[in-house]
Design an enzyme around this catalytic site. Structure first.
Site, PDB file in Angstrom:
ATOM      1  N   GLU A  18     -66.131   8.348 -48.711  1.00  0.00           N
ATOM      2  CA  GLU A  18     -66.928   7.184 -49.105  1.00  0.00           C
ATOM      3  C   GLU A  18     -68.352   7.591 -49.490  1.00  0.00           C
ATOM      4  OE1 GLU A  18     -64.728   3.378 -47.108  1.00  0.00           O
ATOM      5  OE2 GLU A  18     -66.410   4.214 -45.985  1.00  0.00           O
ATOM      6  N   GLU A  54     -58.156   4.080 -48.642  1.00  0.00           N
ATOM      7  CA  GLU A  54     -58.320   3.287 -47.417  1.00  0.00           C
ATOM      8  C   GLU A  54     -58.175   1.816 -47.754  1.00  0.00           C
ATOM      9  OE1 GLU A  54     -61.908   3.810 -45.204  1.00  0.00           O
ATOM     10  OE2 GLU A  54     -61.913   5.991 -45.403  1.00  0.00           O
TER      11      GLU A  54
END
Length: 343
Positions: free
Chosen positions: A170, A276
């Site tokens: 991320e 995710e």
């Protein structure tokens, strides 16, 4: 003759016989071949959960190994995070290897997720490992390369080669702050991504490298990051996304995500993976519908550019670590959200 008959039966049924973590013999379906759609989960907490006494059950209430439960729910791939020197030991190289061996024993494919940190790396924190804290930038790039090579070599020496490797987790604003903070120095971030990419390819050129950004519906964010990486010489194979909508806005965000995925393909030619996803466990039915819809959108991408979709820590029941976006109920059984992965 009985032995040969059993072997023939296993081959015909496309299953294999493996020992689970307790040493019990279990049957697992054979792995999906490379190139088929990845349906998976990040279960990096599993060894810590088991050490704390957590047990897992299928929908019939039978206690089973978590990898078998996930496999029987239609999953074929496992994602595992890597930390450099975590204080607890969990998610270090040895722990990742132990979990990767279990995934392999269950005939599941593998995505490795390098955080390049001693703990969580995400949009709000990208802290350097303590051992790298005072390194100059040239040394930092070398450390990224060496760490990537070392971990993947340990796996390879155990006959485990992941299909995909994330270089960073991320990384909405880069990684290894502040040196690699994208808003401060995009060139540095690109150089770090390239170091990770080169490390992956040095161990196995066939492994695909993923750069992973959260908020997969935010096209402006993705254009900023990937334009910056491209213009500064970084390389990648796959664009990874996170998606954590609510029960009320998932449909709109999935539509935005589809627009973004198509734009990433036309702009960079990249493959796309949802690395995710999650939704509150209390909204399990909505979560099932969200996953099925997003999976269909990812699969709809041109030229089979949609690679797969991963639930993040679905097994974290009883609000493990105060995490409430899992997909198992308080009795340790899968909720209906997990039915989204069934064939």
């Amino acid at each position: 003759m009985k032995c040969f008959a059993l072997i023939a039966l296993l081959i015909t049924a496309n299953v294999s016989c493996k020992k689970n973590v307790k040493g019990e013999t279990q049957l697992y379906p054979a792995p999906d071949p490379v190139g088929t759609y990845a349906k998976g989960a990040d279960v990096s907490w599993i060894t810590e959960m088991e050490a704390a006494g957590k047990k897992f059950y299928n929908n019939a209430g039978e206690q089973q190994d978590i990898f078998k439960i996930l496999k029987d729910k239609g999953m074929n791939t496992i994602r595992l995070r890597v930390w450099v020197n975590p204080s607890s030991g969990y998610c270090n190289t040895a722990d990742v290897l132990a979990k990767a061996k279990r995934a392999q024993a269950a005939n599941m494919r593998l995505l490795i997720d390098f955080h390049y940190s001693d703990s969580w790396a995400d949009p709000g924190q990208q802290n350097k490992p303590a051992a790298w804290a005072n390194q100059d930038f040239a040394t930092l790039k070398t450390s990224v390369y060496n760490h990537t090579v070392e971990v993947l070599t340990v796996l390879k020496n155990n006959k485990i080669v992941p299909e995909w490797v994330q270089v960073g987790n991320e990384t909405n604003n880069g990684m290894l702050w502040n040196d690699g903070k994208a808003s401060v120095n995009m060139k540095n971030f690109a150089d770090l991504v390239l170091s990770g990419y080169n490390g992956v390819k040095a161990v196995d050129p066939a492994t695909k490298v993923v750069v992973h950004i959260s908020n997969g519906y935010d096209n402006g964010l993705f254009r900023w990051i990937f334009d910056g990486l491209k213009n500064n010489g970084a390389k990648w194979d796959v664009i990874g996304m996170s998606m954590y909508p609510s029960a009320s806005d998932w449909a709109a965000k999935n539509t935005q995500c589809l627009t973004n995925m198509n734009d990433m393909i036309s702009r960079y030619g990249s493959e796309i993976m949802i690395c995710e996803l999650g939704m509150p466990v209390s909204d399990a039915a909505a979560c099932r519908d969200f996953i099925k819809d997003l999976m269909a959108k990812n699969k709809s991408l041109p030229n089979n550019k949609g690679l797969g979709i991963f639930y993040w820590e679905p097994q974290s029941y009883n609000s493990w670590k105060d995490y409430k976006l899992g997909a198992f109920d308080d009795s340790g059984k899968p909720t209906v959200a997990m039915d989204a992965f069934l064939p």
